[in-house]
Design an enzyme around this catalytic site. Structure first.
Site, PDB file in Angstrom:
ATOM      1  N   ARG A  64       0.897  -1.292   0.162  1.00 43.43           N
ATOM      2  CA  ARG A  64       0.020   0.034   0.017  1.00 43.43           C
ATOM      3  C   ARG A  64       0.680   0.963   0.072  1.00 43.43           C
ATOM      4  NH1 ARG A  64      -5.202   0.877   4.002  1.00 43.43           N
ATOM      5  NH2 ARG A  64      -5.751  -1.365   3.200  1.00 43.43           N
ATOM      6  N   SER A  82      -8.359   0.687   0.277  1.00 44.60           N
ATOM      7  CA  SER A  82      -9.484   0.761   0.925  1.00 44.60           C
ATOM      8  C   SER A  82      -9.896   2.250   1.308  1.00 44.60           C
ATOM      9  CB  SER A  82      -9.036   0.227   2.604  1.00 44.60           C
ATOM     10  OG  SER A  82     -10.180   0.127   3.573  1.00 44.60           O
ATOM     11  N   ASP A  85     -16.892   2.068   3.851  1.00 44.05           N
ATOM     12  CA  ASP A  85     -15.865   2.853   3.063  1.00 44.05           C
ATOM     13  C   ASP A  85     -15.641   2.472   1.707  1.00 44.05           C
ATOM     14  OD1 ASP A  85     -15.095   0.143   3.579  1.00 44.05           O
ATOM     15  OD2 ASP A  85     -13.007   0.615   4.106  1.00 44.05           O
ATOM     16  N   ASP A  99     -13.977   0.401  -0.248  1.00 40.25           N
ATOM     17  CA  ASP A  99     -13.833  -0.895  -0.897  1.00 40.25           C
ATOM     18  C   ASP A  99     -15.053  -1.917  -0.152  1.00 40.25           C
ATOM     19  OD1 ASP A  99     -12.395  -0.991   1.388  1.00 40.25           O
ATOM     20  OD2 ASP A  99     -11.206  -2.467   0.825  1.00 40.25           O
ATOM     21  N   ASP A 115     -15.338  -2.961   2.908  1.00 43.70           N
ATOM     22  CA  ASP A 115     -15.268  -3.995   3.694  1.00 43.70           C
ATOM     23  C   ASP A 115     -15.182  -3.499   5.195  1.00 43.70           C
ATOM     24  OD1 ASP A 115     -12.925  -2.253   3.951  1.00 43.70           O
ATOM     25  OD2 ASP A 115     -11.396  -3.972   3.889  1.00 43.70           O
ATOM     26  N   ARG A 116     -15.874  -2.234   5.343  1.00 47.42           N
ATOM     27  CA  ARG A 116     -16.138  -1.570   6.685  1.00 47.42           C
ATOM     28  C   ARG A 116     -17.333  -1.040   6.637  1.00 47.42           C
ATOM     29  NH1 ARG A 116     -11.752   1.539   9.361  1.00 47.42           N
ATOM     30  NH2 ARG A 116     -12.153   2.838   7.642  1.00 47.42           N
ATOM     31  N   LYS A 150     -12.952  -9.015   7.036  1.00 47.09           N
ATOM     32  CA  LYS A 150     -14.254  -7.842   7.568  1.00 47.09           C
ATOM     33  C   LYS A 150     -14.775  -7.767   6.230  1.00 47.09           C
ATOM     34  CE  LYS A 150     -10.858  -4.058   6.914  1.00 47.09           C
ATOM     35  NZ  LYS A 150      -9.659  -4.943   6.968  1.00 47.09           N
TER      36      LYS A 150
END
Length: 603
Positions: free
Chosen positions: A53, A149, A310, A312, A314-315, A430
């Protein structure tokens, strides 16, 4: 210009085939910008358990076509060496809506295809959880998701899933990193510039599009968690934002699967937009600032519940309008214990066969920086609680390993305070998509009974005690400074014995756990029981009054994070003690002025 810099420049220009990033380095050379050239070229972007990242720009230390090529080559060789029949099992590749995500996905696909891999490449942007879900369900060897993300718009990333669908963990990261170093020169037979040809994948040229199969199978699986057919739900509007990310169409499908009324989208943020034009940070965890348009949409549509993914997906973030008209943004610990309570209440839907087991046959997991309330719940209700290190590489793998131990236990739920939730074992990472549908059903069941999410949280506090936390961060852009700050706190092993005034005993430190050095005086041998990593900074202080404070360097962002929690029976006392504790942690441990730490812009 030194020979060292010239050699690095020549190496870059020899390997990089992208005209834009080549020109970046050529321009820096022309401007004689040695300092920036060293920043870009001297160090390689590190492959860790979170994959890659970083900022998208030219240089070995950044995210670009060349470093993605090198990462893909190393990963490919490692997978061939490590996983049997990996080529026929194949690789799953997904990507989000950021700049260059599709290009990086094509590079990854072409690299693996050149070695004879079956390649499942999604034909459209997908949530990160879809890749985690797809890998085991397609019986693939490996998965890659191109995403950064919730990072700023100039960043991108390369996230790797093992054949279990879990994020990779040590020692795979080190093995992959070694293979990357052995495969730095781009392979000559890889063409990532041609249009993707989809087919059955058996002709040595075509790739397989798993989108429709995985979308259908994913929603069929999460439907098992819906209890809407068994309980009454309120007919109230819910507002949803995708935060300019990929979640919109997938959250819509999840709502349909749960037979929920369609949500009201935040129009300005529902479509993917790599510029993230309406938010400073595309991170719903940042609170009301990030949710400003969501609140405006909710007010205009008489909605009291906001769900936010968020970029992407995943949260999940949650906000609710309270009785006094103000909006409360729930933190990750609050959402976590609410979902844990919902999972516990509906545990039969998470049990194979739909039966209910003995209480001690269920288990839940949260991270070492998350609230102690889940542990308190486990002690009162009788289920097993497991604590693990920060990140879903730990939660997902712990859940997977426990499930596959075949000891008769059933995994219900796992979470981390950074609004990451794994409800059930559909996949082992997640997932903000299924969490959104599940939370919607939970909230609507409360509204039908004349209650609210906040009311229910208060009832849980009455049952288990007030567990109130404050989690925040300072920016720390220099890794060496981060290490120096933590070493000053360690003081050669002579840690502080208390915080606050000499006559105030409540912040006497009764235990210290340092997961960088492996020290933990909570055990007779003073050795930590959780995994230790000398490359990451993390110290936890336990106080006489039952409070806990953890300091930790982020693994994916230039942030020094602090997590403080106080526990008690009287809310006002807990809140005032927490305020004091946070002040002491900042002033006596972090010392932001002395250490030149930068607070978030909204502080």
């Amino acid at each position: 210009m030194t020979d060292k810099i010239n050699n690095l420049i020549n190496q870059w220009l020899k390997w990089d085939k992208n005209e834009i990033t080549r020109k970046e380095i050529e321009q820096l050379k022309e401007n004689n910008n040695e300092k920036e050239l060293l920043v870009r070229l001297e160090e390689r972007i590190q492959f860790g358990t979170a994959g890659l990242r970083g900022a998208m720009r030219a240089g070995f230390s950044c995210m670009n076509d060349l470093t993605v090529t090198q990462a893909s080559q190393g990963l490919c060789e490692y997978v061939i060496e490590t996983i049997e029949q990996s080529k026929s099992k194949g690789i799953v590749i997904g990507y989000d809506g950021r700049h260059n995500s599709y290009i990086f996905a094509k590079i990854t696909a072409a690299t693996f295809k050149s070695k004879g891999f079956k390649v499942y490449l999604f034909s459209h942007i997908v949530p990160t959880p879809y890749v985690s879900f797809a890998v085991p369900n397609l019986k693939a060897a490996i998965g890659v998701m191109i995403t950064a993300s919730h990072n700023p718009k100039n960043d991108n990333g390369y996230k790797v899933y093992w054949e279990t669908g879990c994020q990779i963990n040590t020692p795979h990261d080190k093995g992959i990193s070694k293979k990357i170093d052995e495969n730095l020169e781009p392979w000559s037979n890889v063409d990532a510039t041609s249009d993707i040809k989809y087919g059955n994948g058996d002709d040595g040229e075509s790739m397989i599009d798993p989108l429709s199969v995985i979308t259908e199978l994913y929603n069929k699986n999460i439907k098992e968690y819906s209890v809407g057919s068994k309980i009454e739900l309120a007919n109230e509007p819910i507002v949803y934002t995708a935060m300019h990310g990929v979640g919109g169409v997938y959250a819509k499908k999840a709502f349909e699967t749960f037979q929920l009324k369609p949500f009201i989208p935040v129009a300005q943020q529902i479509e993917p937009d790599a510029e993230f034009p309406t938010v400073t940070y595309p991170n719903p965890e940042e609170g009301k600032g990030a949710l400003k348009l969501s609140i405006e949409t909710a007010e205009a549509n008489n909605s009291r519940l906001i769900l936010a993914n968020d970029p992407d997906a995943d949260r999940l973030a949650v906000a609710e309008k309270l009785a006094d008209g103000s909006w409360k943004v729930f933190n990750g610990n609050e959402i976590g214990v609410l979902l844990a309570d919902w999972a516990w209440t509906n545990r039969s839907t998470l049990t194979k066969g739909g039966s209910t087991l003995e209480n001690n046959k269920y288990f839940m997991i949260n991270t070492a920086v998350s609230s102690a309330m889940l542990k308190t719940m486990s002690e009162k209700e009788g289920f097993i609680h497991q604590e693990c290190l920060t990140g879903f590489k730990w939660i997902g793998n712990a859940a997977y390993n426990a499930i596959n131990n075949n000891d008769g236990t059933t995994f219900l739920f796992g979470y981390e305070e950074a609004i990451g939730f794994q409800y059930g074992d559909v996949s082992f990472d997640k997932d903000g998509v299924r969490a959104a549908a599940i939370f919607a059903e939970f909230a609507l069941s409360l509204y039908k009974k004349g209650s609210s999410v906040q009311d229910h949280l208060e009832s849980m506090y009455k049952r288990y005690g007030y567990h109130i936390s404050k989690n925040r961060y300072f920016f720390c852009y220099e890794p060496s400074k981060m290490v120096s700050i933590f070493n000053k706190i360690r003081n050669d092993g002579k840690y502080l014995t208390k915080l606050g005034d000499d006559d105030d005993e409540q912040f006497t430190i009764t235990r210290i756990r340092d997961l960088t050095t492996g020290y933990d005086n909570g055990y007779p041998d003073c050795k930590a029981r959780l995994p230790v990593s000398s490359s990451t900074q993390m110290i936890t202080f336990y106080f006489k009054n039952g409070g806990i404070a953890t300091l930790r360097g982020s693994g994916t962002e230039p942030k020094l994070k602090y997590y403080v929690e106080m526990i008690g029976e009287v809310k006002s006392n807990v809140e005032s003690t927490l305020t004091k504790a946070v002040e002491l942690v900042i002033n006596q441990l972090l010392k932001p002025i002395e250490n030149q730490l930068e607070p978030p812009k909204d502080d």
